[in-house]
Design an enzyme around this catalytic site. Structure first.
Site, short mmCIF file in Angstrom:
data_model
loop_
_atom_site.label_atom_id
_atom_site.label_comp_id
_atom_site.label_asym_id
_atom_site.label_seq_id
_atom_site.Cartn_x
_atom_site.Cartn_y
_atom_site.Cartn_z
N HIS A 1 3.59 -3.56 0.89
CA HIS A 1 3.30 -4.87 0.30
C HIS A 1 3.27 -4.80 -1.22
CE1 HIS A 1 -1.34 -4.05 0.88
NE2 HIS A 1 -0.76 -3.16 0.11
N ASN A 2 3.76 -5.88 -1.82
CA ASN A 2 3.79 -6.05 -3.28
C ASN A 2 4.74 -5.10 -4.00
OD1 ASN A 2 0.56 -6.73 -2.60
ND2 ASN A 2 1.66 -8.24 -3.82
#
Length: 364
Positions: free
Chosen positions: A267-268
């Site tokens: 994520h990210n």
């Protein structure tokens, strides 16, 4: 490669080059003045190509195969063409002279791929499920057992293979190709001309958990992942690759990125334009990778790192700190016979002690 086209559909060499996408490439045909340009039915290697196929020479290691090739035409560099013109043993086939023979081969391969798989008419299969408010633009093909959820949109000219799922609010740009069983969770945005291979999953929850003693000693509480995934234009993602949604902001994949099979991006993560990763790469959450990077197979990148533009990571390397300067980086312990490897590993474990002893000797 097997011959792809039947003789009736096979174009003459000059017609093939004129109809293929050769934008930005300079090329010319060299052939005997009295020769009839051959019809081309497919592409093959120098060793395997037959008298109705075109081949190419890009690697000097295969120079020796050129004299014996049966290909109807060969793509070569200007220097190679000059050498062939002065070589009485050179094959009599036509030559396509181009400063970038590998790129021209790639463009011709695209042409043959499109020619052997004619575009199907727009349709939504009766076994597909499409939400009433989903936006399906013109010239879209949706295969059997696909699901397009509420608020999703499919761009003009896109194709969904059997069993694809387009989650709520997700969107595909124009001319995308999703092979069978691709899954987009909610709020995944994909640009134009993306190719997603079977088993790709975009937008699953990132691996986010907070220690929660209220649930018990050592227990974890889930952190809801509220971001999405954004994929730029001209991105290709290999089979069974997964990209997690962001915790708060979107996971972001730039234009022209190429991802091989079985890659995991946490994520990210942010990946800059035209970066390429080989199979089995793992990138932990919140790491930022610059533009035009290459990451070799099975490399592992820790989380919350930054790699600058034009950084090249060798296969199998473990990256645990920032790399801000362009260049090639390798951290692979070389293989050896097992007994030798064990002896070397034992020495490595004593390096700090040996260093202290060496410093003491230097001071003595």
């Amino acid at each position: 490669m097997p011959i792809l086209l039947d003789p009736v559909r096979a174009p003459a060499l000059d017609a093939l080059l004129a109809s293929a996408n050769t934008q930005g490439l300079d090329w010319r045909i060299e052939a005997a003045a009295d020769a009839t340009l051959p019809r081309i039915r497919g592409i093959g290697t120098l060793a395997s190509a037959g008298p109705e196929e075109i081949s190419f020479l890009t690697n000097p290691r295969y120079q020796s195969q050129l004299a014996g090739t049966r290909a109807a035409a060969v793509i070569v560099t200007p220097d190679a063409a000059q050498a062939l013109a002065n070589d009485p043993s050179a094959p009599a086939c036509a030559r396509v002279v181009c400063p970038h023979p590998y790129l021209l081969y790639a463009r011709l391969a695209q042409w043959f791929d499109a020619a052997r798989r004619p575009r199907l008419p727009a349709s939504v299969h009766p076994l597909a499920v499409v939400a009433p408010d989903a936006v399906i633009e013109d010239d879209v093909r949706i295969g059997p057992h696909c699901v397009v959820e509420a608020g999703a949109s499919i761009g003009r000219g896109s194709t969904l293979g059997p069993g694809c799922v387009i989650g709520e609010g997700s969107s595909l740009g124009p001319d995308c190709l999703l092979h069978a069983r691709v899954t987009l969770y909610a709020n995944v945005r994909i640009g134009a001309r993306a190719i997603l291979h079977s088993g790709v999953v975009l937008g699953a929850d990132g691996f986010g958990f907070a220690p929660d003693p209220t649930l018990g000693q050592g227990a974890w509480g889930k952190i809801a992942q509220l971001g999405g995934v954004r994929i730029g234009d001209d991105v290709e993602i290999g089979a069974n690759t997964t990209i997690d949604r962001g915790a708060l902001e979107d996971t972001d994949i730039g234009d022209g990125v190429k991802l091989d099979n079985q890659i995991m991006l946490g994520h990210n993560v942010r990946v800059g334009a035209h970066t390429a990763m080989a199979a089995c790469v793992g990138v932990a959450g919140s790491t930022v990778i610059g533009s035009r990077c290459t990451i070799g197979g099975a490399a592992m990148l820790s989380g919350h790192l930054t790699l600058g533009d034009d950084v090249h990571i060798s296969g199998g390397t473990a990256v645990t700190s920032n790399i801000l300067q362009p260049g090639r980086y390798t951290g692979v312990y070389p293989y050896a016979e097992h007994g030798e490897w064990q002896r070397n590993a034992a020495v490595l474990q004593q390096l700090s002690q040996l260093r202290r002893r060496l410093r003491a000797l230097e001071k003595a």
